[in-house]
Design an enzyme around this catalytic site. Sequence first.
Site, short mmCIF file in Angstrom:
data_model
loop_
_atom_site.label_atom_id
_atom_site.label_comp_id
_atom_site.label_asym_id
_atom_site.label_seq_id
_atom_site.Cartn_x
_atom_site.Cartn_y
_atom_site.Cartn_z
N SER A 131 -50.00 -1.53 26.53
CA SER A 131 -48.67 -2.09 26.21
C SER A 131 -47.51 -1.17 26.60
CB SER A 131 -48.63 -2.36 24.70
OG SER A 131 -47.30 -2.48 24.25
N GLY A 132 -46.58 -1.72 27.35
CA GLY A 132 -45.38 -0.96 27.70
C GLY A 132 -44.57 -0.60 26.47
N LEU A 133 -44.50 -1.55 25.54
CA LEU A 133 -43.79 -1.29 24.30
C LEU A 133 -44.47 -0.14 23.54
CD1 LEU A 133 -41.72 -2.12 22.04
CD2 LEU A 133 -43.52 -3.61 21.16
N ASP B 270 -38.42 0.48 25.18
CA ASP B 270 -39.24 -0.21 26.19
C ASP B 270 -38.26 -0.81 27.20
OD1 ASP B 270 -41.22 -1.62 27.51
OD2 ASP B 270 -41.28 -3.25 26.04
N ASP C 180 -49.84 -3.38 31.42
CA ASP C 180 -48.53 -4.03 31.38
C ASP C 180 -47.62 -3.20 32.29
OD1 ASP C 180 -46.02 -4.94 30.73
OD2 ASP C 180 -46.06 -4.22 28.66
N ASP D 280 -44.65 -4.00 33.44
CA ASP D 280 -43.24 -4.39 33.37
C ASP D 280 -42.84 -5.21 34.60
OD1 ASP D 280 -43.13 -3.14 30.94
OD2 ASP D 280 -42.20 -1.31 31.70
N GLU E 67 -43.89 -8.86 35.37
CA GLU E 67 -43.01 -9.91 34.84
C GLU E 67 -41.80 -10.08 35.74
OE1 GLU E 67 -42.75 -7.60 31.20
OE2 GLU E 67 -40.58 -7.41 31.43
N LYS F 197 -36.01 -3.06 33.12
CA LYS F 197 -36.16 -4.22 32.26
C LYS F 197 -35.78 -3.89 30.82
CE LYS F 197 -39.40 -4.28 29.72
NZ LYS F 197 -40.76 -4.53 29.18
N ASN G 187 -37.21 -4.96 26.77
CA ASN G 187 -38.27 -5.64 26.03
C ASN G 187 -37.84 -7.09 25.77
OD1 ASN G 187 -39.45 -6.49 23.14
ND2 ASN G 187 -40.90 -5.18 24.22
N SER G 188 -38.80 -8.00 25.79
CA SER G 188 -38.49 -9.43 25.67
C SER G 188 -37.84 -9.80 24.34
CB SER G 188 -39.77 -10.25 25.84
OG SER G 188 -40.33 -9.97 27.09
N ARG H 130 -46.13 -12.85 34.88
CA ARG H 130 -45.54 -13.20 33.57
C ARG H 130 -44.19 -13.87 33.76
NH1 ARG H 130 -44.91 -8.67 28.86
NH2 ARG H 130 -42.88 -9.28 28.01
N HIS I 243 -44.30 -16.33 28.11
CA HIS I 243 -43.89 -15.63 26.90
C HIS I 243 -42.81 -16.44 26.19
CE1 HIS I 243 -44.08 -12.39 24.23
NE2 HIS I 243 -43.37 -11.48 24.84
C1 SPV Z 1 -45.68 -5.14 25.54
O1 SPV Z 1 -46.55 -5.01 24.69
O2 SPV Z 1 -45.08 -4.19 26.05
C2 SPV Z 1 -45.29 -6.48 26.01
C3 SPV Z 1 -45.32 -7.60 25.09
O3 SPV Z 1 -44.88 -6.61 27.13
S1 SPV Z 1 -43.74 -7.80 24.43
O4 SPV Z 1 -43.42 -6.62 23.63
O5 SPV Z 1 -43.82 -9.00 23.64
O6 SPV Z 1 -42.78 -7.95 25.50
MG MG Z 2 -44.22 -4.87 27.95
#
Ligand code: SPV
Ligand code: MG
Length: 297
Positions: free
Chosen positions: A45-47, A57, A84, A86, A113, A119, A121-122, A157, A188
């Site tokens: 996970s990027g986060l 993130d 992930d 990004d 994505e 980027k 975070n979503s 994504r 997402h």
């Molecule tokens: C992550 O876990 O970094 C993701 C999922 O990309 S989210 O945090 O929902 O974007």
């Molecule tokens: Mg991510």
Amino acid sequence: MVKETKAKQLRKMLKGDKLILVAGAHDGLSAKLAERNGFHAIWASGLGISAVQTVPDASILTMTEFLQAALVMNEACDLPIIADCDSGYGNVHNIVRMVEKYESAGIAGVCIEDKVYPKLNSFDNREQKLVLIEDFCAKIRAAKATKQDPDFVLIARVEALIAGLGQDEAQKRARAYAVAGADAILIHSKQKTVDEIAEFIRRWDLDVPIVLVPTKYPDITFADLERMGVRMSIYANQALRVSVSAIDNVLKRIVEAGSTKDIEGEIASVEEIFELQGVPEMKLKELEFYHEKTISS
Ligand code: SPV
Ligand code: MG
């Protein structure tokens, strides 16, 4: 017998008809715990990787730092790692290098994505900017052309729903990415109900598997996902979030109580940590390599 690669394992699961359960990990230990609890693959996970370094993130860490973290996870467990990646750390040229590096490091697959680089975070409530469809398709083509192993997985994504661009734009993008060669589409959503995702899936008629990250609609069950025909569900940040609450809670209680007596029975033993670190295997190796069996137990 030659061991099946992790990319092949992931590819087989993707081609199968069972729901693939993926746990988000932020380090080797969280990846190993996901394996111990029956997950089928790991989401690097990027986060999570950003959070453990206490940075946002938001493309703050470099590709090399993300790759290094994914590598640690890959070595810590036997599960395939989906990295992930990004928005791919730049343009098509960055994607080429990214795929070369991740594939040669034994990572089973990557997810990119359609957001701009850098980027956000979503779930960040600032404006979510997407790249043009054609630019993202070029990234997919670059990734496909670069990979050497046919089993190496590429997930595209779609962030159109996150960006508030609506269902038509989400379908248009997902279709274009599937045609450009994505092995799966991650759609997402940040809605608190499954309706938006359900609507997307109802309209999806291509034979390209769907991946979800049900962070904001936690009521959805494995049975619901199976009924909807979802192939992969990523529990991206629950391990990260529980580690924050658990560490915080225990440290607070130590300070309040003035000793560790009350929490001792609730936390992992040092022996359990040794086990996770592979100390038992280490001891067996010593017995194998030293002829005089002098190793203390
Ligand atoms: C992550 O876990 O970094 C993701 C999922 O990309 S989210 O945090 O929902 O974007
Ligand atoms: Mg991510």
